[in-house]
Design an enzyme around this catalytic site. Sequence first.
Site, short mmCIF file in Angstrom:
data_model
loop_
_atom_site.label_atom_id
_atom_site.label_comp_id
_atom_site.label_asym_id
_atom_site.label_seq_id
_atom_site.Cartn_x
_atom_site.Cartn_y
_atom_site.Cartn_z
N LEU A 259 -9.60 2.83 15.20
CA LEU A 259 -8.68 2.17 16.14
C LEU A 259 -9.35 1.06 16.97
O LEU A 259 -8.75 0.05 17.26
CB LEU A 259 -8.05 3.19 17.10
CG LEU A 259 -7.22 4.31 16.46
CD1 LEU A 259 -6.49 5.10 17.54
CD2 LEU A 259 -6.24 3.78 15.43
N GLU B 18 -6.55 12.28 9.97
CA GLU B 18 -7.20 11.84 8.75
C GLU B 18 -8.45 11.05 9.13
O GLU B 18 -8.39 9.88 9.47
CB GLU B 18 -6.29 10.93 7.90
CG GLU B 18 -6.87 10.74 6.51
CD GLU B 18 -6.87 9.32 5.97
OE1 GLU B 18 -7.28 9.12 4.82
OE2 GLU B 18 -6.50 8.38 6.70
N ASP C 166 -4.96 -4.89 11.40
CA ASP C 166 -5.21 -3.80 12.36
C ASP C 166 -4.58 -4.11 13.71
O ASP C 166 -4.68 -5.24 14.20
CB ASP C 166 -6.72 -3.61 12.59
CG ASP C 166 -7.35 -2.69 11.56
OD1 ASP C 166 -6.87 -2.69 10.40
OD2 ASP C 166 -8.32 -2.01 11.91
N HIS D 255 -2.92 12.12 -2.59
CA HIS D 255 -2.32 10.94 -3.22
C HIS D 255 -3.31 9.80 -3.40
O HIS D 255 -2.98 8.78 -4.00
CB HIS D 255 -1.15 10.46 -2.36
CG HIS D 255 -1.60 10.03 -0.99
ND1 HIS D 255 -2.04 10.93 -0.04
CD2 HIS D 255 -1.72 8.82 -0.42
CE1 HIS D 255 -2.40 10.28 1.05
NE2 HIS D 255 -2.21 8.99 0.85
N ASP E 108 0.86 -1.19 0.00
CA ASP E 108 0.00 0.00 0.00
C ASP E 108 0.89 1.24 0.00
O ASP E 108 0.70 2.17 0.77
CB ASP E 108 -0.95 -0.02 1.21
CG ASP E 108 -1.95 1.15 1.19
OD1 ASP E 108 -2.02 1.83 0.15
OD2 ASP E 108 -2.63 1.36 2.21
N ASN F 281 -3.27 2.71 12.83
CA ASN F 281 -4.32 1.70 12.82
C ASN F 281 -3.84 0.29 12.51
O ASN F 281 -4.40 -0.68 13.00
CB ASN F 281 -5.39 2.12 11.81
CG ASN F 281 -6.54 1.14 11.74
OD1 ASN F 281 -7.28 0.99 12.70
ND2 ASN F 281 -6.66 0.43 10.62
N HIS F 282 -2.80 0.20 11.66
CA HIS F 282 -2.39 -1.12 11.18
C HIS F 282 -0.89 -1.13 10.90
O HIS F 282 -0.26 -0.08 10.79
CB HIS F 282 -3.15 -1.46 9.89
CG HIS F 282 -3.17 -0.31 8.93
ND1 HIS F 282 -4.22 0.59 8.88
CD2 HIS F 282 -2.28 0.13 8.01
CE1 HIS F 282 -3.96 1.51 7.97
NE2 HIS F 282 -2.79 1.26 7.43
N ASP G 130 -2.82 8.70 10.27
CA ASP G 130 -3.58 7.98 9.24
C ASP G 130 -4.78 7.24 9.84
O ASP G 130 -4.67 6.63 10.91
CB ASP G 130 -2.62 6.95 8.61
CG ASP G 130 -3.21 6.21 7.44
OD1 ASP G 130 -3.50 6.86 6.42
OD2 ASP G 130 -3.39 4.98 7.53
N ARG H 47 0.80 13.59 10.45
CA ARG H 47 -0.53 13.39 9.86
C ARG H 47 -0.89 11.96 10.27
O ARG H 47 -0.23 10.99 9.90
CB ARG H 47 -0.42 13.54 8.34
CG ARG H 47 -1.71 13.27 7.56
CD ARG H 47 -1.67 11.88 7.00
NE ARG H 47 -2.72 11.65 6.00
CZ ARG H 47 -3.09 10.44 5.60
NH1 ARG H 47 -2.50 9.36 6.09
NH2 ARG H 47 -4.02 10.29 4.70
C1 NOJ Z 1 -5.24 6.56 4.08
C2 NOJ Z 1 -4.10 6.83 3.16
O1 NOJ Z 1 -4.23 8.14 2.65
C3 NOJ Z 1 -4.14 5.79 2.06
O2 NOJ Z 1 -3.22 6.07 1.04
C4 NOJ Z 1 -3.93 4.43 2.66
O3 NOJ Z 1 -4.10 3.44 1.67
C5 NOJ Z 1 -4.91 4.15 3.80
N1 NOJ Z 1 -5.06 5.28 4.69
C6 NOJ Z 1 -4.46 2.97 4.63
O4 NOJ Z 1 -3.33 3.31 5.38
#
Ligand code: NOJ
Length: 544
Positions: free
Chosen positions: A208, A245, A173, A310, A63, A105-106, A203, A201
Amino acid sequence: MTKDKLHWYMDAIFYEVHVRAYCDSNGDGKGDIPGLISKLDYIKELGVDCIWILPIYPSPLKDDGYDIADYYSVHPDYGTIDDFKNLILEAHKRGLKVIADLVLNHTSDQHPWFQKSRSDPNSKYRDYYVWSETDEKYENTRIIFLDTEVSNWTYDEVAGMYFWHRFYSTQPDLNYDNPEVVKEMMNVMDFWLDMGIDGFRADAVPYLIEREGTNCENLPETHEILKQFRKHLDEKYEDKILLAEANQWPVDVRPYFGEGDEFHMGFHFPVMPRIYMAMRKGDTSPIHWIMSQTPEIPENTQWCIFLRNHDELTLEMVTEEERQWMWSEYAPDPRMRLNLGIRRRLAPLLDNDQQKILLANALLYALPGAPIIYYGDEIGMGDNIWLFDRNGVRTPMQWNDSINAGFSKANPEDLYAPVIDSPEYTYKKVNVAVERQDPESLLNKMRHLVSVRKSHPIFAVGDFEFLAQDQTSFLAILRTLEEQNVICIHNLTGEEKSIELDLSNFSGRRLINLLEESEPDTITEKKQSYILKPHQFLWMRVTD
Ligand code: NOJ
């Protein structure tokens, strides 16, 4: 709000950079930290205050780095910890701040915690993740990566159990019911903060904690954990920020600010698609509506606003009907769609029309919040919808018209992704070097807009009021900070239009154009009228 209460992040402009995509210093075809350092002067010239860098940690990149295998190091593609320290040093030298992603989170399934968790039921790591004998728990939870995942549970052969994941099945997670996990993440925060970064930032924060019978998002227990992170930050550091986020409705994002004791900043997701809706319809109502749904936030906090990032342009925070409309207008080719969104960049979304791109930015900057510019959008980069997942909006930055757009000295076939070379958006035309020299280029106009926004903190934190709401082709905004007023009018349509504004409150005073030199206008008792060209906007300061 008064100016003396202004923290740095409140009137900052952010610039989002993907290190992999920015500049390759060693010719291996992938951008790296020394490459980014070599471009800091460019970023400074753009006029922004803070760089947000996407994950740079060791990762199998399933990812693009949001699957972290080691929180305490730098991915070898990008450089070393010393390079990172140098980045902070060089950025700070130039007065730029740096924030990085904190992926709470993960982890990646390659992280040693997960490896131990799955293989040893007696290890302390078993309880670091969310395991279950069945895949039938938490059934009210939506799947986020709809195009790839069929369940939030995946069976693990090694453990003989299912593990929980809100994103890819390669991203298990973490279990935030385990205080050890919270402690681990505090250590991670300290590691990077001690190195001098200015914040994170954070994520995917809504996810959670899991609880049966809920949708497992925004739970009170999640907020409790997040407040612990903030407390920890405040106890040890000064002037560092946490940006949330949380892709949620404003009313659900509001608790992430707490009473000023949770996040310093939170993204405002739902305003973003509504800027595109309003522009395509030539109608202000989507923006009027979402701002009417936006609650007040504590005085020491700030919204973060953006047009693109992104990821896919997310359409999670719109109605089903609006989503279908957005897809038909902005993603006519099914390949442009991904999950519940659109994988395109700003310039292609806005027909590569400079005036529309500037208008979209002007609309964003006239709203309260701290804007983020996504790398490459300041020069009008195109995208490549044929690349996998969201990679089409993460292609190499276009520096000049030489081979690989000046991004890398590698053989073109060795680049991590091809540079954009379509007839309309080719790097031969769309690049920093060309645009730097052309006073009429998007880059130079963006710089100007940024500098006007920056020199008037009223845009970031002033009070906010819509004017002339009945004239729906114009978004007219009055901003007020202490004794100052700014009036912004934006023609959302592709036609020349005239607008009438009742500014009798300011009768006898004058209006100075903030964007270009012109004779000041004296405000009369009567209505002021303005004729605006297609997609033109006017920002004016009230003066004596
Ligand atoms: C949000 C991020 O902006 C995204 O790019 C990502 O795939 C997911 N969170 C999982 O971490």
